[in-house]
Design a protein around this motif. Structure first.
Motif, PDB file in Angstrom:
ATOM      1  N   LYS A   1       0.846  -1.187   0.000  1.00 34.46           N
ATOM      2  CA  LYS A   1       0.000   0.000   0.000  1.00 34.46           C
ATOM      3  C   LYS A   1       0.879   1.233   0.000  1.00 34.46           C
ATOM      4  O   LYS A   1       2.090   1.152   0.206  1.00 34.46           O
ATOM      5  CB  LYS A   1      -0.945   0.003   1.187  1.00 34.46           C
ATOM      6  CG  LYS A   1      -0.286   0.026   2.548  1.00 34.46           C
ATOM      7  CD  LYS A   1      -1.342  -0.021   3.640  1.00 34.46           C
ATOM      8  CE  LYS A   1      -0.708  -0.072   5.007  1.00 34.46           C
ATOM      9  NZ  LYS A   1      -1.709  -0.111   6.063  1.00 34.46           N
ATOM     10  N   GLU A   2       0.264   2.378  -0.265  1.00 36.19           N
ATOM     11  CA  GLU A   2       0.998   3.635  -0.213  1.00 36.19           C
ATOM     12  C   GLU A   2       0.939   4.186   1.203  1.00 36.19           C
ATOM     13  O   GLU A   2      -0.125   4.222   1.812  1.00 36.19           O
ATOM     14  CB  GLU A   2       0.406   4.647  -1.186  1.00 36.19           C
ATOM     15  CG  GLU A   2       0.749   4.347  -2.618  1.00 36.19           C
ATOM     16  CD  GLU A   2       0.452   5.514  -3.543  1.00 36.19           C
ATOM     17  OE1 GLU A   2      -0.177   6.497  -3.115  1.00 36.19           O
ATOM     18  OE2 GLU A   2       0.866   5.428  -4.706  1.00 36.19           O
ATOM     19  N   ILE A   3       2.097   4.585   1.701  1.00 40.09           N
ATOM     20  CA  ILE A   3       2.155   5.155   3.046  1.00 40.09           C
ATOM     21  C   ILE A   3       2.939   6.466   3.004  1.00 40.09           C
ATOM     22  O   ILE A   3       3.806   6.646   2.148  1.00 40.09           O
ATOM     23  CB  ILE A   3       2.788   4.182   4.065  1.00 40.09           C
ATOM     24  CG1 ILE A   3       4.236   3.884   3.695  1.00 40.09           C
ATOM     25  CG2 ILE A   3       1.989   2.913   4.196  1.00 40.09           C
ATOM     26  CD1 ILE A   3       5.005   3.224   4.800  1.00 40.09           C
ATOM     27  N   PRO A   4       2.650   7.368   3.940  1.00 37.73           N
ATOM     28  CA  PRO A   4       3.391   8.626   3.962  1.00 37.73           C
ATOM     29  C   PRO A   4       4.804   8.428   4.518  1.00 37.73           C
ATOM     30  O   PRO A   4       5.007   7.694   5.484  1.00 37.73           O
ATOM     31  CB  PRO A   4       2.556   9.523   4.875  1.00 37.73           C
ATOM     32  CG  PRO A   4       1.745   8.594   5.701  1.00 37.73           C
ATOM     33  CD  PRO A   4       1.569   7.334   4.911  1.00 37.73           C
ATOM     34  N   VAL A   5       5.763   9.060   3.853  1.00 35.89           N
ATOM     35  CA  VAL A   5       7.158   9.020   4.295  1.00 35.89           C
ATOM     36  C   VAL A   5       7.725  10.427   4.219  1.00 35.89           C
ATOM     37  O   VAL A   5       7.161  11.308   3.569  1.00 35.89           O
ATOM     38  CB  VAL A   5       8.008   8.067   3.418  1.00 35.89           C
ATOM     39  CG1 VAL A   5       7.531   6.633   3.523  1.00 35.89           C
ATOM     40  CG2 VAL A   5       8.030   8.535   1.974  1.00 35.89           C
ATOM     41  N   TYR A   6       8.851  10.624   4.865  1.00 34.60           N
ATOM     42  CA  TYR A   6       9.567  11.888   4.747  1.00 34.60           C
ATOM     43  C   TYR A   6      10.569  11.757   3.598  1.00 34.60           C
ATOM     44  O   TYR A   6      11.388  10.852   3.593  1.00 34.60           O
ATOM     45  CB  TYR A   6      10.290  12.246   6.049  1.00 34.60           C
ATOM     46  CG  TYR A   6       9.347  12.631   7.142  1.00 34.60           C
ATOM     47  CD1 TYR A   6       8.554  13.775   7.036  1.00 34.60           C
ATOM     48  CD2 TYR A   6       9.225  11.853   8.283  1.00 34.60           C
ATOM     49  CE1 TYR A   6       7.666  14.129   8.043  1.00 34.60           C
ATOM     50  CE2 TYR A   6       8.349  12.206   9.298  1.00 34.60           C
ATOM     51  CZ  TYR A   6       7.571  13.342   9.160  1.00 34.60           C
ATOM     52  OH  TYR A   6       6.700  13.691  10.154  1.00 34.60           O
ATOM     53  N   TRP A   7      10.479  12.680   2.640  1.00 31.26           N
ATOM     54  CA  TRP A   7      11.306  12.628   1.438  1.00 31.26           C
ATOM     55  C   TRP A   7      12.175  13.877   1.350  1.00 31.26           C
ATOM     56  O   TRP A   7      11.700  14.992   1.557  1.00 31.26           O
ATOM     57  CB  TRP A   7      10.419  12.538   0.206  1.00 31.26           C
ATOM     58  CG  TRP A   7      11.175  12.608  -1.083  1.00 31.26           C
ATOM     59  CD1 TRP A   7      11.308  13.693  -1.897  1.00 31.26           C
ATOM     60  CD2 TRP A   7      11.906  11.554  -1.707  1.00 31.26           C
ATOM     61  NE1 TRP A   7      12.080  13.376  -2.988  1.00 31.26           N
ATOM     62  CE2 TRP A   7      12.461  12.066  -2.895  1.00 31.26           C
ATOM     63  CE3 TRP A   7      12.158  10.221  -1.360  1.00 31.26           C
ATOM     64  CZ2 TRP A   7      13.242  11.301  -3.747  1.00 31.26           C
ATOM     65  CZ3 TRP A   7      12.938   9.461  -2.213  1.00 31.26           C
ATOM     66  CH2 TRP A   7      13.467   9.989  -3.390  1.00 31.26           C
ATOM     67  N   CYS A   8      13.443  13.677   1.046  1.00 31.31           N
ATOM     68  CA  CYS A   8      14.363  14.787   0.826  1.00 31.31           C
ATOM     69  C   CYS A   8      14.784  14.752  -0.641  1.00 31.31           C
ATOM     70  O   CYS A   8      15.517  13.839  -1.059  1.00 31.31           O
ATOM     71  CB  CYS A   8      15.586  14.677   1.733  1.00 31.31           C
ATOM     72  SG  CYS A   8      16.770  16.010   1.453  1.00 31.31           S
ATOM     73  N   GLU A   9      14.310  15.702  -1.397  1.00 30.80           N
ATOM     74  CA  GLU A   9      14.607  15.753  -2.838  1.00 30.80           C
ATOM     75  C   GLU A   9      16.103  15.933  -3.089  1.00 30.80           C
ATOM     76  O   GLU A   9      16.670  15.287  -3.968  1.00 30.80           O
ATOM     77  CB  GLU A   9      13.823  16.898  -3.489  1.00 30.80           C
ATOM     78  CG  GLU A   9      13.911  16.914  -4.993  1.00 30.80           C
ATOM     79  CD  GLU A   9      13.278  15.696  -5.652  1.00 30.80           C
ATOM     80  OE1 GLU A   9      13.859  15.192  -6.631  1.00 30.80           O
ATOM     81  OE2 GLU A   9      12.225  15.243  -5.185  1.00 30.80           O
ATOM     82  N   LYS A  10      16.742  16.782  -2.320  1.00 31.48           N
ATOM     83  CA  LYS A  10      18.168  17.061  -2.522  1.00 31.48           C
ATOM     84  C   LYS A  10      19.032  15.814  -2.298  1.00 31.48           C
ATOM     85  O   LYS A  10      19.973  15.553  -3.038  1.00 31.48           O
ATOM     86  CB  LYS A  10      18.617  18.187  -1.576  1.00 31.48           C
ATOM     87  CG  LYS A  10      20.022  18.644  -1.788  1.00 31.48           C
ATOM     88  CD  LYS A  10      20.163  19.453  -3.055  1.00 31.48           C
ATOM     89  CE  LYS A  10      21.571  20.039  -3.131  1.00 31.48           C
ATOM     90  NZ  LYS A  10      21.806  20.743  -4.358  1.00 31.48           N
TER      91      LYS A  10
ATOM     92  N   LYS B   1       3.374  10.300  -0.132  1.00 34.41           N
ATOM     93  CA  LYS B   1       3.036   8.877  -0.112  1.00 34.41           C
ATOM     94  C   LYS B   1       3.825   8.139  -1.185  1.00 34.41           C
ATOM     95  O   LYS B   1       3.948   8.611  -2.316  1.00 34.41           O
ATOM     96  CB  LYS B   1       1.539   8.674  -0.346  1.00 34.41           C
ATOM     97  CG  LYS B   1       0.696   9.058   0.844  1.00 34.41           C
ATOM     98  CD  LYS B   1      -0.741   8.645   0.632  1.00 34.41           C
ATOM     99  CE  LYS B   1      -1.521   8.877   1.909  1.00 34.41           C
ATOM    100  NZ  LYS B   1      -2.877   8.368   1.812  1.00 34.41           N
ATOM    101  N   VAL B   2       4.354   6.976  -0.791  1.00 38.40           N
ATOM    102  CA  VAL B   2       5.073   6.127  -1.726  1.00 38.40           C
ATOM    103  C   VAL B   2       4.612   4.687  -1.541  1.00 38.40           C
ATOM    104  O   VAL B   2       4.228   4.290  -0.442  1.00 38.40           O
ATOM    105  CB  VAL B   2       6.615   6.221  -1.556  1.00 38.40           C
ATOM    106  CG1 VAL B   2       7.125   7.609  -1.859  1.00 38.40           C
ATOM    107  CG2 VAL B   2       7.033   5.794  -0.179  1.00 38.40           C
TER     108      VAL B   2
END
Length: 134
Positions: free
Chosen positions: A92-101, A131-132
């Motif tokens: 399933k898709e869950i929220p995560v913390y993403w750092c683009e840099k 979400k990923v």
């Protein structure tokens, strides 16, 4: 488990007073080169090193080590008598913390608040929640 005849000795302990369940708290992600005690005793200590972070630390591209590490993890898990029923895995898709840099997902411990904004511990880069699929 023996690779030759693909069999595993299973000792069943039946306790009919409790409902049956299958619990997989965390499957070790093949980002490191092999298992450690935190993977085996995952209710005691859990961690995962994202392949991007492992690539940065080792200077290797994730594609060059992930498949090799998967095979190593499988062999180590089988030698310990572990077996997983992948039909029971939930996607399933869950929220995560993403750092683009940094180009990676960050654990809560890798994020800090600066002036009310979430930033990466390494580099103070902006962090967003998205979400990923997992």
């Amino acid at each position: 488990f023996t690779k030759e005849d693909k069999t595993m000795l299973i000792i069943l302990i039946t306790d009919n007073s409790k409902p049956k369940k299958y619990i997989l708290a965390m499957f070790p992600y093949p980002s490191g080169s092999g298992l450690h005690v935190g993977h085996i005793r995952n209710y005691t200590i859990t961690d995962a090193l994202a392949p991007e972070q492992y690539a940065i630390q080792t200077g290797n591209h994730p594609a060059t080590f992930t498949q090799k590490n998967i095979e190593n993890f499988k062999n180590q898990l089988l030698s310990l008598g572990f077996s997983y029923d992948w039909r029971l895995a939930e996607h399933k898709e869950i929220p995560v913390y993403w750092c683009e840099k940094l180009g990676t997902v960050l654990a809560n411990e890798e994020i800090k608040n600066v002036a009310g904004k979430k930033v990466s511990e390494r580099g103070n880069f902006p962090v967003i929640e998205k979400k990923v699929p997992q």
